[in-house]
Motif scaffolding. Sequence first.
Motif, PDB file in Angstrom:
ATOM      1  N   PRO A 189     -20.346  47.562   3.450  1.00 27.77           N
ATOM      2  CA  PRO A 189     -20.902  46.145   3.385  1.00 27.77           C
ATOM      3  C   PRO A 189     -21.870  45.976   2.642  1.00 27.77           C
ATOM      4  N   SER A 190     -21.989  44.835   2.041  1.00 27.50           N
ATOM      5  CA  SER A 190     -23.321  44.342   1.145  1.00 27.50           C
ATOM      6  C   SER A 190     -24.187  43.398   2.067  1.00 27.50           C
ATOM      7  N   SER A 191     -23.471  42.903   3.130  1.00 28.37           N
ATOM      8  CA  SER A 191     -24.145  42.003   3.991  1.00 28.37           C
ATOM      9  C   SER A 191     -23.579  42.564   5.443  1.00 28.37           C
ATOM     10  N   ILE A 192     -24.288  42.130   6.490  1.00 27.66           N
ATOM     11  CA  ILE A 192     -23.927  42.520   8.076  1.00 27.66           C
ATOM     12  C   ILE A 192     -22.795  41.557   8.501  1.00 27.66           C
ATOM     13  N   SER A 193     -21.613  42.191   8.679  1.00 25.34           N
ATOM     14  CA  SER A 193     -20.647  41.314   9.440  1.00 25.34           C
ATOM     15  C   SER A 193     -20.269  41.740  10.932  1.00 25.34           C
ATOM     16  N   LYS A 194     -19.808  40.759  11.833  1.00 26.97           N
ATOM     17  CA  LYS A 194     -19.535  41.275  13.146  1.00 26.97           C
ATOM     18  C   LYS A 194     -18.090  41.846  13.247  1.00 26.97           C
ATOM     19  N   SER A 195     -17.202  41.379  12.384  1.00 20.89           N
ATOM     20  CA  SER A 195     -15.703  41.526  12.596  1.00 20.89           C
ATOM     21  C   SER A 195     -15.433  42.760  11.895  1.00 20.89           C
ATOM     22  N   LEU A 196     -14.515  43.703  12.429  1.00 20.83           N
ATOM     23  CA  LEU A 196     -14.071  44.905  11.817  1.00 20.83           C
ATOM     24  C   LEU A 196     -12.563  44.755  11.529  1.00 20.83           C
ATOM     25  N   ARG A 197     -12.266  45.108  10.487  1.00 18.22           N
ATOM     26  CA  ARG A 197     -10.835  44.976   9.910  1.00 18.22           C
ATOM     27  C   ARG A 197     -10.143  46.338  10.481  1.00 18.22           C
ATOM     28  N   ILE A 198      -8.823  46.311  10.854  1.00 21.71           N
ATOM     29  CA  ILE A 198      -8.151  47.280  11.389  1.00 21.71           C
ATOM     30  C   ILE A 198      -6.885  47.441  10.386  1.00 21.71           C
ATOM     31  N   VAL A 199      -6.841  48.348   9.728  1.00 19.74           N
ATOM     32  CA  VAL A 199      -5.691  48.491   8.462  1.00 19.74           C
ATOM     33  C   VAL A 199      -4.675  49.390   8.853  1.00 19.74           C
ATOM     34  N   SER A 200      -3.432  49.247   8.324  1.00 11.93           N
ATOM     35  CA  SER A 200      -2.401  50.127   8.402  1.00 11.93           C
ATOM     36  C   SER A 200      -2.539  51.265   7.652  1.00 11.93           C
ATOM     37  N   PRO A 201      -2.208  52.685   8.087  1.00  7.80           N
ATOM     38  CA  PRO A 201      -2.623  53.571   7.341  1.00  7.80           C
ATOM     39  C   PRO A 201      -1.535  54.218   6.516  1.00  7.80           C
ATOM     40  N   ILE A 202      -0.058  53.517   6.985  1.00 14.93           N
ATOM     41  CA  ILE A 202       1.048  54.137   6.262  1.00 14.93           C
ATOM     42  C   ILE A 202       1.769  52.862   5.956  1.00 14.93           C
ATOM     43  N   SER A 203       2.754  52.665   5.155  1.00 17.56           N
ATOM     44  CA  SER A 203       3.701  51.567   5.068  1.00 17.56           C
ATOM     45  C   SER A 203       4.943  51.774   6.285  1.00 17.56           C
ATOM     46  N   GLY A 204       5.377  50.847   6.755  1.00 14.53           N
ATOM     47  CA  GLY A 204       6.303  50.836   7.771  1.00 14.53           C
ATOM     48  C   GLY A 204       6.647  49.767   8.831  1.00 14.53           C
TER      49      GLY A 204
END
Length: 398
Positions: A189-204
Amino acid sequence: MKKSIIFLSLATSILLFSCKKDETENKEEKVTTEANAKEETNTNVKEVELNEAQYSASKIQLGQILQKNLSDVVRINGTTELPAQSQADVSSFLSGTITNINVNLGDYVKKGQTIATIDSPEYIQLQEEYIISKNTLEYLELEFKRQQTLRAENVNSEKTFQKTKSDLNIERARYQSLSNRLSLVNSSPSSISKSLRIVSPISGNIATIPVKIGTNIMAGQSLFTIVDNSQIHLDLLVYEKDMPYIKVGQKVSFTFTNIDKSEVTATIFSINKSFEPGTKTVLVHANIDKVPETLIPGLYVNALVHIGEKTVDALPNEAIVKADGREFIFILEDAHEEEGGKSYHFQRIEAKTGVSELGYTQVTILQQVPKDSQIVLSGAYYIQSHLIKTEGGGGHSH
């Protein structure tokens, strides 16, 4: 004397009658044999004619003799399985509350794609600590350079210089730790955000979603399961007696036990070095050469491991019909236009069958046919039924 002449004449007559009788019986037997042979030939070879409508309704498929490896094989069973690296449980390193879910069950996702977001007080605090540490580190780096210059001029004490150096090293370690923790949650982050992204670790494809919007989650809790079915392989169970014949690199032909019976191929890439618990079988792994799009883990398969190079002439099982205790195939003899439409003439020919595996049967045609003959691969039973209806099963005999 007269009696002797009469007796001799009678004996001669009996002998002549006997010879004529034998000759007559031989001729009758020859005629009967020829008739039986002709009848047998007529039974084996028959012609069937279909009009254009009948041909279309029968869904006949034509082709030629195939070369199949049906002899030197080991027959085994197994299942389709996914390797560990093609499955992923998606979780968060921080606790929080699910605020958005961007996917549905079965959706295909790419590696790095955002599939959900959470609001996390822990994430807010982590970002705060990171920004404070970053600014503190910048200050300490400048202060260290200043103290280093003063120390070189012998203006400050050694203790002050060492304290500044120690503070700088401690802050560097803290900053690196916070950076690594943020990288675990895919954030810088360059600035504070309250929301955290959940990303896929693989394709499927998304296999499970055990949470919903508003669910409070703990760190490490499973949020999604993703599977990459393109990497499915076979796990085959080979009995002890067959193990000497199994080698890495051998080809495998298999069909699915309970679904589509089409044949698929694979290649053995690994053989376990111990027996499966409670059995006298060894697990053999094979990569599927071309994975069908509909394939899923856990399907039962019937497989043939090809352990030799021998090939035989073969046809699909549905190309072979049985009649009078014998087996036959049909060959397209002629197709031509007539006044009422196209006419198709088929010839029924006797064949000898051998081993049958995976939907194909070894065949030997019992009479000479042209190499480019068009053989009925599918729809033979329809033609046979039509033959039975025609003239009580007689058809048009050769």
